[in-house]
Motif scaffolding. Structure first.
Motif, PDB file in Angstrom:
ATOM      1  N   LEU A 167       0.830  -1.205   0.000  1.00  0.00           N
ATOM      2  CA  LEU A 167       0.000   0.000   0.000  1.00  0.00           C
ATOM      3  C   LEU A 167       0.864   1.255   0.000  1.00  0.00           C
ATOM      4  O   LEU A 167       0.590   2.214  -0.724  1.00  0.00           O
ATOM      5  N   ARG A 168       1.936   1.247   0.784  1.00  0.00           N
ATOM      6  CA  ARG A 168       2.838   2.405   0.839  1.00  0.00           C
ATOM      7  C   ARG A 168       3.450   2.680  -0.533  1.00  0.00           C
ATOM      8  O   ARG A 168       3.512   3.829  -0.983  1.00  0.00           O
ATOM      9  N   ALA A 202       2.213   1.692  -3.513  1.00  0.00           N
ATOM     10  CA  ALA A 202       1.145   2.115  -4.427  1.00  0.00           C
ATOM     11  C   ALA A 202       0.824   3.590  -4.225  1.00  0.00           C
ATOM     12  O   ALA A 202       0.626   4.334  -5.195  1.00  0.00           O
ATOM     13  N   THR A 203       0.795   4.051  -2.988  1.00  0.00           N
ATOM     14  CA  THR A 203       0.524   5.461  -2.697  1.00  0.00           C
ATOM     15  C   THR A 203       1.654   6.348  -3.204  1.00  0.00           C
ATOM     16  O   THR A 203       1.414   7.391  -3.822  1.00  0.00           O
ATOM     17  N   ALA A 212       1.366   6.621  -6.969  1.00  0.00           N
ATOM     18  CA  ALA A 212       0.256   7.490  -7.358  1.00  0.00           C
ATOM     19  C   ALA A 212       0.632   8.958  -7.150  1.00  0.00           C
ATOM     20  O   ALA A 212       0.338   9.804  -7.997  1.00  0.00           O
ATOM     21  N   ASN A 213       1.289   9.249  -6.050  1.00  0.00           N
ATOM     22  CA  ASN A 213       1.725  10.624  -5.796  1.00  0.00           C
ATOM     23  C   ASN A 213       2.748  11.085  -6.823  1.00  0.00           C
ATOM     24  O   ASN A 213       2.681  12.215  -7.308  1.00  0.00           O
ATOM     25  N   SER A 258       0.987  11.874 -10.030  1.00  0.00           N
ATOM     26  CA  SER A 258       0.227  13.121  -9.942  1.00  0.00           C
ATOM     27  C   SER A 258       1.133  14.342 -10.095  1.00  0.00           C
ATOM     28  O   SER A 258       0.684  15.409 -10.503  1.00  0.00           O
TER      29      SER A 258
END
Length: 72
Positions: free
Chosen positions: A56-57, A59-60, A63-64, A67
């Motif tokens: 999860l870390r 993937a985040t 994504a950041n 962006s």
């Protein structure tokens, strides 16, 4: 230990670094840093699957980075 699928997140226990499985050559596996960078070799017995929290870390973080327009 069976060979993981390409892209599987693994923890290199020696480096204490997460990497994506990129392939195998003989008794060595190749990992690439989860957030980009140069591949390294690791012995399969020095790895373990990433935990759900670690996945999860990453993937985040990916994504950041997307962006912000960064390439990984």
């Amino acid at each position: 230990m069976s060979t993981p699928a390409i892209g599987t997140l693994l923890l290199d226990l020696v480096r204490d670094q997460l990497g994506e499985f990129r392939g195998a050559l003989g008794a060595r596996w190749f990992l690439r840093p989860a957030l980009g960078g140069r591949e390294w070799e690791v012995a399969p017995e020095n790895t373990r699957a990433a935990t759900p929290e670690q996945r999860l870390r990453i993937a985040t973080a990916r994504a950041n980075a997307r962006s912000r327009g960064e390439l990984l």
